[in-house]
Design an enzyme around this catalytic site. Sequence first.
Site, PDB file in Angstrom:
ATOM      1  N   SER A   1       0.863  -1.206  -0.024  1.00  0.00           N
ATOM      2  CA  SER A   1      -0.327   0.071   0.032  1.00  0.00           C
ATOM      3  C   SER A   1       0.795   1.183  -0.169  1.00  0.00           C
ATOM      4  CB  SER A   1      -0.888   0.055   1.190  1.00  0.00           C
ATOM      5  OG  SER A   1      -2.005   0.802   1.099  1.00  0.00           O
TER       6      SER A   1
ATOM      7  N   GLU B   1      -5.179  -5.415  -4.678  1.00  0.00           N
ATOM      8  CA  GLU B   1      -4.968  -6.030  -3.312  1.00  0.00           C
ATOM      9  C   GLU B   1      -4.622  -7.457  -3.340  1.00  0.00           C
ATOM     10  OE1 GLU B   1      -8.242  -5.064  -1.199  1.00  0.00           O
ATOM     11  OE2 GLU B   1      -8.229  -2.859  -1.287  1.00  0.00           O
TER      12      GLU B   1
ATOM     13  N   HIS C   1      -4.282  -0.906  -4.407  1.00  0.00           N
ATOM     14  CA  HIS C   1      -5.755  -1.071  -4.024  1.00  0.00           C
ATOM     15  C   HIS C   1      -6.571  -0.605  -5.499  1.00  0.00           C
ATOM     16  CE1 HIS C   1      -5.046  -1.098   0.226  1.00  0.00           C
ATOM     17  NE2 HIS C   1      -4.328  -0.052   0.097  1.00  0.00           N
TER      18      HIS C   1
END
Lengths: 296, 296
Positions: free
Chosen positions: A140, A209, A182
């Site tokens: 992330s 993800e 994401h």
Amino acid sequence: MESQSTAATDRASHGHLVIVGGGEDREEDKQILSRFVELSGGPGANIVVITGASQIPQEMWEVYDRAFTDLGVTEHTPIHISSRAQANDRELAERVANADGIFMTGGDQRRLLATIGGTELDAAMHRALKVRGACIGGTSAGASAMSGHMLADGHVELQPELGSVHLAAGLGFLQRVVIDQHFSERHRLARLLTVVAQNPYLQGIGIDEDTALVVERGGGIEVIGRGAVTILDGRHMISNVADTAHRACPQLIDVRLHLLPTGSRFELSEDAAAPEGVPKPLLDFLRNLIKRNPMS
Amino acid sequence: MESQSTAATDRASHGHLVIVGGGEDREEDKQILSRFVELSGGPGANIVVITGASQIPQEMWEVYDRAFTDLGVTEHTPIHISSRAQANDRELAERVANADGIFMTGGDQRRLLATIGGTELDAAMHRALKVRGACIGGTSAGASAMSGHMLADGHVELQPELGSVHLAAGLGFLQRVVIDQHFSERHRLARLLTVVAQNPYLQGIGIDEDTALVVERGGGIEVIGRGAVTILDGRHMISNVADTAHRACPQLIDVRLHLLPTGSRFELSEDAAAPEGVPKPLLDFLRNLIKRNPMS
């Protein structure tokens, strides 16, 4: 990619990046974290977890502590940094420079860079990767932080919107790319298109993800996990960006889109002219990705 | 595109399609419906509204009745069809063949085609367009129905999934394309990529809500409304679709993406070699779109 034993042998000359789109499995099969451990040298590796992107570093550490323990890693420790003074601590930096695996958690990439950008810790990560062939992982925010031009923030509603997405200076393990995470889950194509429209110098990498783009410096790439990696190449693009108003949607013609699902794998070296099995439209992109950039 | 008066003069030789991505404004400025009326010949035009895609045809008609009344159209009537027998009614078909503007509402394109596909009504629409240069509009289901290969149904979660999206036979005003609507709003890139991955013969057209792709046969195209039109061209694509399992995500390399925001406009004719102002990567696509296909 190579088998574990070969990877271990070549580590000093290569180094790997494991760039994770967030939400990687930490409790079940842990495919991605398991690969990170393998590329760090296996359960005997010395792994550090940098929690500097997060506002809840202790909770973050506990998650990865459990996961790495489950994976049999004996030596793994947190690096909690909340100030630039800490990130310039020589002893701490030395620990990072000597790590076999360095993992950056999620959080906010701006927070991470504001704390460690340009510090001894930053330089130590580059040394670990480039001199000792360590494995650097990031999920992330920790993924976005890896490129030289970092996607810092910005939300676009549905279509690309000029001026709505902002870049900042990232850690620079990769150059000429920008990384978003994401990607499918948060419908970020329009956001990444916005960046590429304004910066055709950069190729956009969108990682889903529980999915990782694994880069072996000088050796190749592989996509692992549950989803796919989307690449946007605007180098051939014809656009009216220069004449488009702030917040308006530009006209973009001939953006090249590549979709690499899990299992996609390409081997190549930095200098081979036309490596077998590498589709020509991907060649430049891959060659740039695996480039062994020198210490700066 | 031409001004209203020129359009009226040339109508017999051209004909227009107004392909709307759903949710067009019907109460405020009505930009898209207003253009439809203009391309039909103005407020004096004879407009019919085909509600056959909808399960609530009367409610649909009331919405467009109000909108066209607001726009000053004196002669506008509903064509409610719920059976193939009705769609084969000669008198009804004659009314459609003589209309200046034919508008197809939203609903379900499979319902519409099951009822009118291959009927006298279908043939009458082609006559109106191709012989008399009428304007054919369609929104949402009515937009998807316009191409020969019609996106019929199918949902994909986040990444493209082979076998999850289905084609059917559409009305065929356009060939070698497939049309999806509510495109950005419903995040349908993965769905359209799925179609193009399996059918590189077709170019994908994704139209946003309150946005229309206006095609002047033999003359050019324009994007109007609030959003953008996304085009996916898979003709140069390198893919592993043939070896990818059902429901799995294929590897797609070198899909060309074009984003045409509102205001995008290209004029060209079917035969001019290299029309001025038309970017080369769009030329084939546009030339196919404006093609005056003969009566079949």
